[in-house]
Scaffold this active site. Structure first.
Site, PDB file in Angstrom:
ATOM      1  N   ASP A  39      -2.233  -6.736   7.845  1.00  0.00           N
ATOM      2  CA  ASP A  39      -3.653  -6.361   7.749  1.00  0.00           C
ATOM      3  C   ASP A  39      -4.231  -6.806   6.403  1.00  0.00           C
ATOM      4  O   ASP A  39      -3.844  -7.855   5.904  1.00  0.00           O
ATOM      5  CB  ASP A  39      -3.808  -4.854   8.007  1.00  0.00           C
ATOM      6  CG  ASP A  39      -3.250  -3.985   6.889  1.00  0.00           C
ATOM      7  OD1 ASP A  39      -2.332  -4.429   6.173  1.00  0.00           O
ATOM      8  OD2 ASP A  39      -3.731  -2.840   6.740  1.00  0.00           O
TER       9      ASP A  39
ATOM     10  N   GLY B 165      -0.591  -5.093   0.801  1.00  0.00           N
ATOM     11  CA  GLY B 165      -1.847  -4.778   0.134  1.00  0.00           C
ATOM     12  C   GLY B 165      -2.092  -5.610  -1.122  1.00  0.00           C
ATOM     13  O   GLY B 165      -3.243  -5.860  -1.484  1.00  0.00           O
TER      14      GLY B 165
ATOM     15  N   GLY C  48       0.833  -1.190   0.000  1.00  0.00           N
ATOM     16  CA  GLY C  48       0.000   0.000   0.000  1.00  0.00           C
ATOM     17  C   GLY C  48       0.872   1.245   0.000  1.00  0.00           C
ATOM     18  O   GLY C  48       2.084   1.166   0.198  1.00  0.00           O
TER      19      GLY C  48
ATOM     20  N   GLU D 155       4.841  -6.396   7.048  1.00  0.00           N
ATOM     21  CA  GLU D 155       4.455  -5.216   7.848  1.00  0.00           C
ATOM     22  C   GLU D 155       5.163  -5.076   9.181  1.00  0.00           C
ATOM     23  O   GLU D 155       5.321  -3.951   9.668  1.00  0.00           O
ATOM     24  CB  GLU D 155       2.940  -5.209   8.068  1.00  0.00           C
ATOM     25  CG  GLU D 155       2.118  -4.925   6.810  1.00  0.00           C
ATOM     26  CD  GLU D 155       1.766  -6.173   6.019  1.00  0.00           C
ATOM     27  OE1 GLU D 155       2.309  -7.260   6.332  1.00  0.00           O
ATOM     28  OE2 GLU D 155       0.955  -6.057   5.090  1.00  0.00           O
TER      29      GLU D 155
HETATM   30  C1  QUE Z   1       6.507  -3.297   4.642  1.00  0.00           C
HETATM   31  C2  QUE Z   1       5.437  -2.854   3.896  1.00  0.00           C
HETATM   32  C3  QUE Z   1       5.625  -2.248   2.653  1.00  0.00           C
HETATM   33  C4  QUE Z   1       6.930  -2.125   2.177  1.00  0.00           C
HETATM   34  C5  QUE Z   1       8.004  -2.580   2.931  1.00  0.00           C
HETATM   35  C6  QUE Z   1       7.784  -3.147   4.154  1.00  0.00           C
HETATM   36  C7  QUE Z   1       4.548  -1.754   1.849  1.00  0.00           C
HETATM   37  C8  QUE Z   1       4.879  -1.133   0.603  1.00  0.00           C
HETATM   38  C9  QUE Z   1       6.212  -1.048   0.186  1.00  0.00           C
HETATM   39  C10 QUE Z   1       6.653  -0.438  -1.034  1.00  0.00           C
HETATM   40  C11 QUE Z   1       7.793  -0.918  -1.673  1.00  0.00           C
HETATM   41  C12 QUE Z   1       8.243  -0.331  -2.844  1.00  0.00           C
HETATM   42  C13 QUE Z   1       7.593   0.744  -3.379  1.00  0.00           C
HETATM   43  C14 QUE Z   1       6.460   1.237  -2.721  1.00  0.00           C
HETATM   44  C15 QUE Z   1       6.003   0.633  -1.568  1.00  0.00           C
HETATM   45  O1  QUE Z   1       7.184  -1.553   0.972  1.00  0.00           O
HETATM   46  O2  QUE Z   1       3.353  -1.861   2.215  1.00  0.00           O
HETATM   47  O3  QUE Z   1       5.816   2.285  -3.227  1.00  0.00           O
HETATM   48  O4  QUE Z   1       8.026   1.334  -4.517  1.00  0.00           O
HETATM   49  O5  QUE Z   1       3.885  -0.649  -0.164  1.00  0.00           O
HETATM   50  O6  QUE Z   1       8.831  -3.584   4.909  1.00  0.00           O
HETATM   51  O7  QUE Z   1       4.176  -3.000   4.378  1.00  0.00           O
END
Ligand code: QUE
Length: 352
Positions: free
Chosen positions: A150, A119, A70, A142
């Site tokens: 979640d 997500g 997310g 998470e």
């Molecule tokens: C835990 C998470 C997320 C995460 C890393 C975590 C998460 C998430 C992203 C993420 C990764 C790369 C991206 C981005 C988001 O990393 O929910 O926009 O380019 O979206 O350790 O929950």
């Protein structure tokens, strides 16, 4: 956070008998924004009673992943600037999408062809058909950002065999496509090169089960299977301190590495996840699970570990979060109780 419904971050198409939802935020591995969630919900509501739509295809437009999670940097901004108000709305509506997908009256086929995390797991697992490939890398990461698994993670993870769900929730371990099929997280395993044909046949009106069964290929050995007896033992307790003690006492290479991984996670998030899975196992349905997860989400969003975890992993990228409380012993039962307590009447989550 924007409340816009129309977005170029989701490509919505009608093709043959199919409605197709293609995540289209490639620079962020298609991590879900509230606009993408809205657009998926709107499209699914429109197709639900449209007799011309017999199946829904859920995939991503391009690049190395299906969905990385997310838009947690926007959630962090909400925690820091509006007391979590817009972040709570994001959770509320994202969980409504997760729930609607699980009760949708038409088959949805999710193509988890690449990184599928957080997500992304939340929108894939409620689907009736879930396709893994040699590119699938599925995880609930998470606890590394002070959050908790979640988007229905409590429901899905607590229903895996033995203590696999607890292991995945605490360590953020990644499963590959063969592991996902073995665990039941995926319903089919296809070579990525056959996905275009699978989609074309779905669009042409062939039954999803027939298409996916006929294009399935034998998956490699699931590497997770050999670890499960060890996982069931070492992740058997519902108390974080007891799991850490078992890992320390084991002394083997795998237990030592796993202990090292767990020590980097938010102690609060780990305790929340263990309680979440224990409670979810006893809940009657997915909606009850989402009521629980929304309570948790509303609380942990504005506790310090979430903003700090996102800072360390995604904003500053120093990967050195300073957790508060800093140790498992510092996370009191009273704190966990307060995170799970009911919300005031009128603020509780409900399905769409
Ligand atoms: C835990 C998470 C997320 C995460 C890393 C975590 C998460 C998430 C992203 C993420 C990764 C790369 C991206 C981005 C988001 O990393 O929910 O926009 O380019 O979206 O350790 O929950």
């Amino acid at each position: 956070m924007s409340d816009t419904h129309a977005t170029d971050e989701l490509i919505v198409r009608r093709q043959g008998v199919a409605g197709t939802l293609s995540l289209n935020r490639p620079k962020a591995i298609h991590a879900l924004t509230i606009a993408m969630d809205h657009a998926m919900t709107e499209a699914l509501l429109g197709w639900r009673d449209d007799p011309a739509v017999q199946v829904v295809i859920l995939d991503h437009s391009e690049g190395r992943g299906f969905c990385a999670g997310g838009d947690v940097t926007a959630l962090r901004r909400s925690a820091l600037t509006d007391g979590g108000e817009s972040g709570r709305r994001f959770f509320f509506e994202e969980y409504q999408l997760n729930h609607m997908m699980g009760v949708y009256p038409k088959p949805i086929v999710a193509f988890m062809d690449g990184i599928t995390m957080g997500g992304g797991v939340g929108i894939a697992l409620p689907c009736q058909f879930r396709v893994a490939t040699e590119n699938t890398r599925l995880a609930m990461p998470e606890t590394g950002i002070g959050l908790f698994p979640d988007v229905g993670g409590g429901w899905h993870l607590s229903r895996l065999a033995g203590r696999l769900g607890q292991y995945l929730a605490l360590t953020a371990a990644r499963l590959d496509g063969a592991d996902c099929l073995w665990a039941g997280l995926a319903t089919h395993y296809l070579a990525a090169e056959t996905l275009a044909e699978a989609k074309a046949r779905l669009i042409a009106g062939e039954a999803p089960e027939a298409v996916l069964d006929s294009l399935s290929t034998p998956a490699p050995e699931p590497k997770i299977a050999a670890l499960v007896p060890t996982i069931n033992h070492l992740f058997g307790p519902d108390r974080l301190e007891d799991i850490l003690a078992l890992l320390a006492a084991d002394g083997g290479e795998w237990a030592t590495a796993t202990l090292e991984t767990l020590r980097k996670k938010s102690p609060q998030a780990c305790k929340v996840a263990l309680r979440q899975l224990a409670e979810a196992a006893r809940l009657p349905d997915f909606a009850a699970n989402m009521v629980m997860e929304y309570r948790i989400g509303a609380r942990v969003l504005v506790l310090p570990d979430f903003a700090e975890g996102v800072r360390a992993v995604l904003v500053d990228k120093d990967n050195a979060p300073i957790w508060n409380p800093a140790t498992p012993e510092g996370v009191s039962d009273a704190l966990i109780d307060s995170i799970f307590a009911p919300l005031p009447a009128g603020e509780e989550w409900h399905p769409l």
